[in-house]
Design a protein around this motif. Sequence first.
Motif, PDB file in Angstrom:
ATOM      1  N   LEU A  58       0.828  -1.209   0.000  1.00  6.96           N
ATOM      2  CA  LEU A  58       0.000   0.000   0.000  1.00  6.96           C
ATOM      3  C   LEU A  58       0.859   1.256   0.000  1.00  6.96           C
ATOM      4  N   LYS A  59       1.891   1.259   0.839  1.00  2.00           N
ATOM      5  CA  LYS A  59       2.749   2.440   0.947  1.00  2.00           C
ATOM      6  C   LYS A  59       3.527   2.709  -0.340  1.00  2.00           C
ATOM      7  N   ILE A  60       4.097   1.681  -0.938  1.00  2.00           N
ATOM      8  CA  ILE A  60       4.884   1.938  -2.151  1.00  2.00           C
ATOM      9  C   ILE A  60       4.010   2.353  -3.326  1.00  2.00           C
ATOM     10  N   ASN A  61       2.707   2.067  -3.214  1.00  2.00           N
ATOM     11  CA  ASN A  61       1.778   2.468  -4.268  1.00  2.00           C
ATOM     12  C   ASN A  61       0.956   3.703  -3.886  1.00  2.00           C
ATOM     13  N   GLY A  62       1.289   4.310  -2.747  1.00  2.00           N
ATOM     14  CA  GLY A  62       0.614   5.532  -2.327  1.00  2.00           C
ATOM     15  C   GLY A  62      -0.849   5.348  -1.961  1.00  2.00           C
ATOM     16  N   LEU A  63      -1.188   4.195  -1.398  1.00  2.00           N
ATOM     17  CA  LEU A  63      -2.592   3.885  -1.119  1.00  2.00           C
ATOM     18  C   LEU A  63      -2.928   3.831   0.375  1.00  2.00           C
ATOM     19  N   GLU A  64      -2.113   4.477   1.208  1.00  2.00           N
ATOM     20  CA  GLU A  64      -2.370   4.445   2.652  1.00  2.00           C
ATOM     21  C   GLU A  64      -3.752   4.990   3.008  1.00  2.00           C
ATOM     22  N   ASP A  65      -4.206   5.994   2.256  1.00  2.00           N
ATOM     23  CA  ASP A  65      -5.506   6.598   2.566  1.00  2.00           C
ATOM     24  C   ASP A  65      -6.654   5.597   2.428  1.00  2.00           C
ATOM     25  N   LEU A  66      -6.488   4.582   1.620  1.00  2.00           N
ATOM     26  CA  LEU A  66      -7.497   3.538   1.504  1.00  2.00           C
ATOM     27  C   LEU A  66      -7.773   2.931   2.882  1.00  2.00           C
ATOM     28  N   ILE A  67      -6.715   2.609   3.602  1.00  2.00           N
ATOM     29  CA  ILE A  67      -6.855   2.000   4.935  1.00  2.00           C
ATOM     30  C   ILE A  67      -7.358   3.033   5.941  1.00  2.00           C
ATOM     31  N   ARG A  68      -6.892   4.251   5.848  1.00  2.00           N
ATOM     32  CA  ARG A  68      -7.360   5.301   6.767  1.00  2.00           C
ATOM     33  C   ARG A  68      -8.866   5.548   6.579  1.00  2.00           C
ATOM     34  N   ASN A  69      -9.340   5.494   5.344  1.00  2.00           N
ATOM     35  CA  ASN A  69     -10.773   5.658   5.085  1.00  2.00           C
ATOM     36  C   ASN A  69     -11.571   4.475   5.630  1.00  2.00           C
ATOM     37  N   ILE A  70     -11.036   3.278   5.479  1.00  2.00           N
ATOM     38  CA  ILE A  70     -11.694   2.093   6.038  1.00  2.00           C
ATOM     39  C   ILE A  70     -11.791   2.229   7.562  1.00  2.00           C
ATOM     40  N   LYS A  71     -10.728   2.728   8.169  1.00  2.00           N
ATOM     41  CA  LYS A  71     -10.709   2.901   9.615  1.00  2.00           C
ATOM     42  C   LYS A  71     -11.817   3.854  10.070  1.00  2.00           C
ATOM     43  N   LYS A  72     -12.054   4.903   9.295  1.00  2.00           N
ATOM     44  CA  LYS A  72     -13.120   5.857   9.624  1.00  2.00           C
ATOM     45  C   LYS A  72     -14.508   5.223   9.415  1.00  2.00           C
ATOM     46  N   GLN A  73     -14.653   4.438   8.345  1.00  2.00           N
ATOM     47  CA  GLN A  73     -15.940   3.816   8.043  1.00  2.00           C
ATOM     48  C   GLN A  73     -16.307   2.710   9.024  1.00  2.00           C
ATOM     49  N   TYR A  74     -15.295   2.014   9.538  1.00  2.00           N
ATOM     50  CA  TYR A  74     -15.518   0.874  10.435  1.00  2.00           C
ATOM     51  C   TYR A  74     -14.748   1.096  11.730  1.00  2.00           C
ATOM     52  N   PRO A  75     -15.252   2.036  12.571  1.00  2.00           N
ATOM     53  CA  PRO A  75     -14.539   2.267  13.826  1.00  2.00           C
ATOM     54  C   PRO A  75     -14.544   1.019  14.695  1.00  2.00           C
ATOM     55  N   LYS A  76     -13.549   0.899  15.487  1.00  2.00           N
ATOM     56  CA  LYS A  76     -13.392  -0.281  16.343  1.00  2.00           C
ATOM     57  C   LYS A  76     -14.411  -0.314  17.437  1.00  2.00           C
TER      58      LYS A  76
END
Length: 76
Positions: A58-76
């Motif tokens: 994810l990091k080498i492809n610049g896709l970290e925000d994908l996981i950050r958005n998932i984290k916001k959509q599915y809070p723990k």
Amino acid sequence: MIQPDKDFLIKLAHYKMPYGKYEGRDLIDLPEYYVVWYHNKGFPKGKLGEMLQTVYELKINGLEDLIRNIKKQYPK
């Protein structure tokens, strides 16, 4: 890159580094140099290794925000 399933990505969004200098930090928030170091050294076996490998991709492809958005959509 292997296509992880939705549950895997949700778990990844909340998974914390279990030890070391960055203990307690979300894997997606680890510094890129640290994840690259693991890539060069070899990822640990098991779930942590799978997750770190995915974070690396994810990091080498610049896709970290994908996981950050998932984290916001599915809070723990």
